[in-house]
Design a protein around this motif. Sequence first.
Motif, PDB file in Angstrom:
ATOM      1  N   UNK A  42      -9.447   2.039  -9.000  1.00  0.00           N
ATOM      2  CA  UNK A  42      -9.323   1.776  -7.563  1.00  0.00           C
ATOM      3  C   UNK A  42      -9.242   0.271  -7.357  1.00  0.00           C
ATOM      4  N   UNK A  43      -8.432  -0.138  -6.393  1.00  0.00           N
ATOM      5  CA  UNK A  43      -8.308  -1.574  -6.154  1.00  0.00           C
ATOM      6  C   UNK A  43      -8.623  -1.878  -4.696  1.00  0.00           C
ATOM      7  N   UNK A  44      -9.445  -2.893  -4.500  1.00  0.00           N
ATOM      8  CA  UNK A  44      -9.640  -3.404  -3.143  1.00  0.00           C
ATOM      9  C   UNK A  44      -8.869  -4.718  -3.082  1.00  0.00           C
ATOM     10  N   UNK A  45      -7.841  -4.727  -2.262  1.00  0.00           N
ATOM     11  CA  UNK A  45      -6.944  -5.871  -2.214  1.00  0.00           C
ATOM     12  C   UNK A  45      -7.273  -6.675  -0.974  1.00  0.00           C
ATOM     13  N   UNK A  66     -20.395 -10.969   8.277  1.00  0.00           N
ATOM     14  CA  UNK A  66     -19.938  -9.586   8.175  1.00  0.00           C
ATOM     15  C   UNK A  66     -20.854  -8.767   9.064  1.00  0.00           C
ATOM     16  N   UNK A  67     -20.252  -8.042  10.015  1.00  0.00           N
ATOM     17  CA  UNK A  67     -21.041  -7.413  11.069  1.00  0.00           C
ATOM     18  C   UNK A  67     -20.759  -5.909  11.097  1.00  0.00           C
ATOM     19  N   UNK A  68     -21.710  -5.142  10.653  1.00  0.00           N
ATOM     20  CA  UNK A  68     -21.642  -3.677  10.533  1.00  0.00           C
ATOM     21  C   UNK A  68     -20.260  -3.164  10.130  1.00  0.00           C
ATOM     22  N   UNK A  69     -19.945  -3.439   8.870  1.00  0.00           N
ATOM     23  CA  UNK A  69     -18.644  -3.053   8.331  1.00  0.00           C
ATOM     24  C   UNK A  69     -18.766  -1.742   7.551  1.00  0.00           C
ATOM     25  N   UNK A  70     -17.895  -0.791   7.864  1.00  0.00           N
ATOM     26  CA  UNK A  70     -17.871   0.483   7.137  1.00  0.00           C
ATOM     27  C   UNK A  70     -16.474   0.710   6.566  1.00  0.00           C
ATOM     28  N   UNK A  71     -16.398   1.052   5.313  1.00  0.00           N
ATOM     29  CA  UNK A  71     -15.144   1.544   4.753  1.00  0.00           C
ATOM     30  C   UNK A  71     -15.437   2.210   3.420  1.00  0.00           C
ATOM     31  N   UNK A  72     -14.476   2.914   2.903  1.00  0.00           N
ATOM     32  CA  UNK A  72     -14.683   3.529   1.596  1.00  0.00           C
ATOM     33  C   UNK A  72     -13.408   3.404   0.767  1.00  0.00           C
ATOM     34  N   UNK A  73     -13.563   3.529  -0.528  1.00  0.00           N
ATOM     35  CA  UNK A  73     -12.422   3.495  -1.437  1.00  0.00           C
ATOM     36  C   UNK A  73     -12.482   4.741  -2.292  1.00  0.00           C
ATOM     37  N   UNK A 106      -2.576   1.827  -0.081  1.00  0.00           N
ATOM     38  CA  UNK A 106      -2.502   3.161   0.481  1.00  0.00           C
ATOM     39  C   UNK A 106      -3.084   3.155   1.891  1.00  0.00           C
ATOM     40  N   UNK A 107      -4.196   2.457   2.018  1.00  0.00           N
ATOM     41  CA  UNK A 107      -4.875   2.384   3.302  1.00  0.00           C
ATOM     42  C   UNK A 107      -5.212   0.938   3.606  1.00  0.00           C
ATOM     43  N   UNK A 108      -5.411   0.665   4.919  1.00  0.00           N
ATOM     44  CA  UNK A 108      -5.671  -0.714   5.317  1.00  0.00           C
ATOM     45  C   UNK A 108      -6.878  -0.788   6.242  1.00  0.00           C
ATOM     46  N   UNK A 109      -7.669  -1.829   6.021  1.00  0.00           N
ATOM     47  CA  UNK A 109      -8.758  -2.154   6.934  1.00  0.00           C
ATOM     48  C   UNK A 109      -8.429  -3.538   7.476  1.00  0.00           C
ATOM     49  N   UNK A 169     -13.355  17.583  -0.332  1.00  0.00           N
ATOM     50  CA  UNK A 169     -12.754  16.291  -0.673  1.00  0.00           C
ATOM     51  C   UNK A 169     -13.618  15.555  -1.702  1.00  0.00           C
ATOM     52  N   UNK A 170     -12.947  14.858  -2.546  1.00  0.00           N
ATOM     53  CA  UNK A 170     -13.669  14.109  -3.575  1.00  0.00           C
ATOM     54  C   UNK A 170     -14.491  12.979  -2.935  1.00  0.00           C
ATOM     55  N   UNK A 171     -15.641  12.740  -3.545  1.00  0.00           N
ATOM     56  CA  UNK A 171     -16.495  11.674  -3.025  1.00  0.00           C
ATOM     57  C   UNK A 171     -15.856  10.309  -3.323  1.00  0.00           C
ATOM     58  N   UNK A 172     -15.899   9.373  -2.367  1.00  0.00           N
ATOM     59  CA  UNK A 172     -15.319   8.062  -2.651  1.00  0.00           C
ATOM     60  C   UNK A 172     -16.090   7.337  -3.762  1.00  0.00           C
ATOM     61  N   UNK A 173     -15.381   6.490  -4.521  1.00  0.00           N
ATOM     62  CA  UNK A 173     -16.037   5.717  -5.584  1.00  0.00           C
ATOM     63  C   UNK A 173     -17.000   4.718  -4.953  1.00  0.00           C
ATOM     64  N   UNK A 174     -16.504   4.091  -3.911  1.00  0.00           N
ATOM     65  CA  UNK A 174     -17.304   3.049  -3.285  1.00  0.00           C
ATOM     66  C   UNK A 174     -17.342   3.319  -1.794  1.00  0.00           C
ATOM     67  N   UNK A 175     -18.530   3.329  -1.255  1.00  0.00           N
ATOM     68  CA  UNK A 175     -18.669   3.574   0.178  1.00  0.00           C
ATOM     69  C   UNK A 175     -19.559   2.498   0.797  1.00  0.00           C
ATOM     70  N   UNK A 176     -18.961   1.714   1.692  1.00  0.00           N
ATOM     71  CA  UNK A 176     -19.714   0.648   2.339  1.00  0.00           C
ATOM     72  C   UNK A 176     -20.017   1.117   3.749  1.00  0.00           C
ATOM     73  N   UNK A 177     -21.299   1.063   4.131  1.00  0.00           N
ATOM     74  CA  UNK A 177     -21.587   1.473   5.503  1.00  0.00           C
ATOM     75  C   UNK A 177     -22.589   0.528   6.153  1.00  0.00           C
TER      76      UNK A 177
END
Lengths: 334, 334
Positions: free
Chosen positions: A208-211, A25-32, A224-227, A1-9
């Motif tokens: 990539x868009x973070x909305x 903001x308390x231990x938030x993980x997500x990627x785009x 495409x995906x939701x947090x 799989x392609x590496x995410x552009x942005x990875x927050x961990x």
Amino acid sequence: MEQPVLNVSGLETHFFTDDGEIPAVDSVDFHVNKGEVLGIVGESGSGKSVTSLSIMQLISAPGKVVGGEISYKGENLLLKSEKQMRKIRGNEIGMIFQEPMTSLNPVFKIGNQLVEGIRIHKKWNKKDSWAHAIKFLKLVGLPRAEELMNEYPHQLSGGMRQRVMIAMAMACEPDVLIADEPTTALDVTIQAQILELMKRLNNETNTSIIMITHDLGVVAEMCDRIVVMYSGKIVEQGTTKEIFESPKHPYTIGLIESVPDVRSRKERLYSIPGNVPKPGSIKTGCHFAPRCKFAFDKCFEETPELMDAGQGQLARCWLHEDKEKAALLEKVES
Amino acid sequence: MLAYTIRRLLMLIPVLFGMTLIVFFMIRAIPGDPAQVILGQQATEEAIKSLTKQLGLDQPWYIQYVDYIKGLFTGDLGTSLRTSSEISGEIWPYLAATLELSLVAMVIAIFIGVNAGIISAWFQNSWFDYTAMVLALVGVSMPVFWLGLMEQWAFSLELGWLPSTGRENVRNPVEAITHLYLIDTLIQGRMDQFVEVVRHLILPGIALGTIPMAIIARMTRSSMLEVMRSDFVRTARAKGTRMFWVVYKHSLKNAFIPVLTVIGLQMGLLLGGAILTETIFGWPGIGRYIYDAIGFRDYPVIQSGILIVAVIFVFINLIVDLLYAAIDPRIKYN
């Protein structure tokens, strides 16, 4: 799989106030991923804007990013100096804000404000930058782009200003665009146009868009995906389809239920009882427990982690520890 | 803009008319008779009577007033009772001396005050901020006469670095052309005299500039603090703009309107209210000119002197109002 552009961990952004340290903001993980549109949804105070400003490192005192990693193309942004961050802001990661009325500087011409970023990052001369800016004003669908360059923000309507903001954020062709409530302050018809435009830019440029939004309609339309965030934490994560079809967290269920539906006229619009707690005010247990109709003893005693809720969907809810309890959620939906 | 300027100038007429009336009556309300003051304590009743008649002061007040106003319309400011010369002919050197001193004081005040305010706001709650604001508080609280005396004591008497009084070295007098000595000495290429003039300007310039400097610094700081919280400042940072330009370009131009108002008011006050400084430093300015005239009950000089100061004050305010529109495109005078 392609590496995410942005990875927050494990992102932790805390505010150091007179009332003590508040974990906004308390231990938030997500990627785009590349070319993806990720929605971050939540009520006001859920920490979604602070998350986006943390990525840009534009958190100002008394706030501070105290932990975690924000990895952009494999490099940790939190370790970068202010000078290195300046090269990323507006160039690699662009950002648009909620209030188009106040987000443009009232005393400088549109052209001046657009060209500024281009000249900083592309190091072009005035003439080329000017032409490039006009190109982007046209790209975002603004008529009489040449004349607009010499006008001031107050001469433009809200929708036009937001288009200018988008042109400004896109002018250096960033890989990631963070849009913090980009349509909240606009009329509904203008909202649709702006969303349409962002979708088109996403398709054409593969940005990539973070909305970031509290509006589920926007999310359904765009992402495409939701947090889903609640009180500084991610409570649910999944694809748009999954989350709308079978939400796995009581909060998400509440959010979806509270969207007005024209087809089924309910007596009263549903609303989740209570308010978003002040971050840090709930020390033990699930932050949503006091407002949750499914809450049981454990919810008030132990804080749940994000757990697998099936089909790759994650939810921060004790119900998913036990298949029987999880089934309660299904019942409500149907 | 031109129409507005003309309208403002027309509005000047009733303002100045009212002012002449007030000054005219106020100075006549001061106890003391010009003829008595001129002739001294031993003068006979006859002599005083004949001088009063000669000066035209035996006429009823309304005739005196009408004569005065008639004179003004023909550009005649009247004749000094004390020196028997035309006021319009003798007032300029005094006015020039005050202009030169006030401008120097104001340039120092603006340069240091604005920068101190900006840096204090930029690094809010830093040691610089605290120090600058304590100094500013001391500055606004310090009586001018005390500051002037302390300067003379320290820099003239004790250290002997700078002259304590006057505008020029009396043994090497400046040949007046415009009566603005900085310009006169430069025109004549007399660098030795230019240096002397500068040396004479420093102490009174600082004494006169301290209060405006402190007020400007405080106003700049509070205005900048407010502006720097604006959305457009965040936008500028998100573009990747250097903090220096975010502060000095984006923020300052927005924060400058209240600062400009203060600068205008202070400039007006300096021009009219420099009497204390001019007295302490033996500065032959308009303040001294009017002050001496009051001692002599020299009615025409008092009237015309105050009128000129008022006209300058009103003009400075007009210029400030016009500058608002130049700074902020949202301000339109139509």
